[in-house]
Design an enzyme around this catalytic site. Structure first.
Site, PDB file in Angstrom:
ATOM      1  N   ASP A  89       0.564  -1.250  -0.162  1.00 46.38           N
ATOM      2  CA  ASP A  89       0.055   0.359   0.144  1.00 46.38           C
ATOM      3  C   ASP A  89       1.403   1.454  -0.295  1.00 46.38           C
ATOM      4  OD1 ASP A  89      -2.943   0.848   1.543  1.00 46.38           O
ATOM      5  OD2 ASP A  89      -2.029   2.358   1.349  1.00 46.38           O
ATOM      6  N   ILE A  90       0.697   2.338  -0.796  1.00 52.78           N
ATOM      7  CA  ILE A  90       1.202   3.018  -1.348  1.00 52.78           C
ATOM      8  C   ILE A  90       1.542   4.133  -0.097  1.00 52.78           C
ATOM      9  CG2 ILE A  90      -0.157   5.150  -2.414  1.00 52.78           C
ATOM     10  CD1 ILE A  90       3.801   4.779  -3.085  1.00 52.78           C
TER      11      ILE A  90
ATOM     12  N   HIS B   8      -9.901  -5.709  -2.869  1.00 51.47           N
ATOM     13  CA  HIS B   8      -8.394  -5.600  -2.154  1.00 51.47           C
ATOM     14  C   HIS B   8      -8.809  -6.287  -0.982  1.00 51.47           C
ATOM     15  CE1 HIS B   8      -9.793  -1.056  -2.124  1.00 51.47           C
ATOM     16  NE2 HIS B   8      -9.010  -1.378  -1.159  1.00 51.47           N
TER      17      HIS B   8
ATOM     18  N   GLU C 279     -12.448   3.753  -1.378  1.00 49.05           N
ATOM     19  CA  GLU C 279     -12.151   3.882  -2.526  1.00 49.05           C
ATOM     20  C   GLU C 279     -11.306   3.963  -3.276  1.00 49.05           C
ATOM     21  OE1 GLU C 279      -8.076   5.750  -0.099  1.00 49.05           O
ATOM     22  OE2 GLU C 279      -7.302   5.795  -2.047  1.00 49.05           O
TER      23      GLU C 279
ATOM     24  N   HIS D 189      -6.738  -6.230   2.422  1.00 51.43           N
ATOM     25  CA  HIS D 189      -5.742  -5.299   3.330  1.00 51.43           C
ATOM     26  C   HIS D 189      -5.000  -5.888   3.895  1.00 51.43           C
ATOM     27  CE1 HIS D 189      -6.647  -0.812   2.449  1.00 51.43           C
ATOM     28  NE2 HIS D 189      -7.273  -1.964   2.653  1.00 51.43           N
TER      29      HIS D 189
HETATM   30  P1  AMP Z   1     -10.092   1.413   0.163  1.00 46.87           P
HETATM   31  O1  AMP Z   1     -10.481   1.869  -1.160  1.00 46.87           O
HETATM   32  O2  AMP Z   1     -10.651   2.327   0.975  1.00 46.87           O
HETATM   33  O3  AMP Z   1      -9.876  -0.354   0.873  1.00 46.87           O
HETATM   34  O4  AMP Z   1      -8.592   1.856   0.292  1.00 46.87           O
HETATM   35  C1  AMP Z   1      -7.799   1.856  -0.827  1.00 46.87           C
HETATM   36  C2  AMP Z   1      -5.755   1.774  -0.028  1.00 46.87           C
HETATM   37  O5  AMP Z   1      -5.524   1.838  -1.234  1.00 46.87           O
HETATM   38  C3  AMP Z   1      -6.193   2.700   0.220  1.00 46.87           C
HETATM   39  O6  AMP Z   1      -4.812   2.069   2.041  1.00 46.87           O
HETATM   40  C4  AMP Z   1      -4.387   3.105  -0.579  1.00 46.87           C
HETATM   41  O7  AMP Z   1      -4.086   4.202   0.228  1.00 46.87           O
HETATM   42  C5  AMP Z   1      -4.132   2.399  -1.548  1.00 46.87           C
HETATM   43  N1  AMP Z   1      -3.897   3.079  -3.276  1.00 46.87           N
HETATM   44  C6  AMP Z   1      -4.134   3.372  -3.839  1.00 46.87           C
HETATM   45  N2  AMP Z   1      -3.637   3.360  -4.448  1.00 46.87           N
HETATM   46  C7  AMP Z   1      -2.411   3.561  -4.387  1.00 46.87           C
HETATM   47  C8  AMP Z   1      -1.029   2.814  -5.136  1.00 46.87           C
HETATM   48  N3  AMP Z   1      -1.154   3.380  -6.371  1.00 46.87           N
HETATM   49  N4  AMP Z   1      -0.206   2.177  -4.910  1.00 46.87           N
HETATM   50  C9  AMP Z   1      -0.432   1.586  -3.847  1.00 46.87           C
HETATM   51  N5  AMP Z   1      -2.039   1.717  -2.800  1.00 46.87           N
HETATM   52  C10 AMP Z   1      -2.325   2.794  -3.058  1.00 46.87           C
END
Ligand code: AMP
Length: 132
Positions: free
Chosen positions: A29-30, A93, A88, A95
């Protein structure tokens, strides 16, 4: 239109890859909530995890379990925490988060680690994954 995570899995957008197979991809995760925070995705584009078929869901969680085993060897911790949010990014995905305390799963407190540290963490997890 392809999701950002599809583009990552296809190598069109850079990521800190930790593991992959023909149907799944795992990367850092970025903005981790704790160092070693990994996202595990199916290559298939499906926004909501519980809309996957039973077989797809079982395969995803089995792959995530293998990644979690590598993660706990690479990043010493008490447990690997598991969360599914998806508010988001509309691409399923899971975590996986190395936990030493409950606070390590506070999604309102995100980190930005230097690129060399992210690279080193990803390399450690990837090395453990290939040892299976
Ligand atoms: P959520 O959809 O609420 O589970 O969160 C999406 C997750 O993806 C967040 O923790 C972000 O930090 C992560 N994220 C978003 N864009 C990227 C990316 N380009 N590379 C890695 N992680 C990402």
């Amino acid at each position: 239109m392809a999701t950002i995570f599809s583009k990552i899995a296809a190598g069109e957008i850079p990521s800190y890859k930790v593991a992959e197979d023909d149907k799944h991809y795992a990367f850092l995760d970025i903005n981790p909530v704790a160092p070693g925070h990994v996202l595990v995705i199916p290559r298939k584009e499906e926004s909501y995890i519980f809309n996957l078929s039973e077989d797809e869901y079982a395969a995803l969680t089995a792959f995530a379990r293998r990644v979690a085993k590598a993660l706990e060897r690479a990043i010493p911790c008490k447990r690997i925490g598991v969360a599914v949010i998806g508010l988001e990014v509309p691409h399923t995905h899971i975590h996986l988060i190395p936990l030493n305390s409950e606070k390590d799963m506070d999604f309102s407190h995100k980190l930005t680690l230097p690129a060399d540290e992210m690279q080193a963490i990803a390399a450690r997890i990837a090395a453990e994954f290939t040892k299976e």
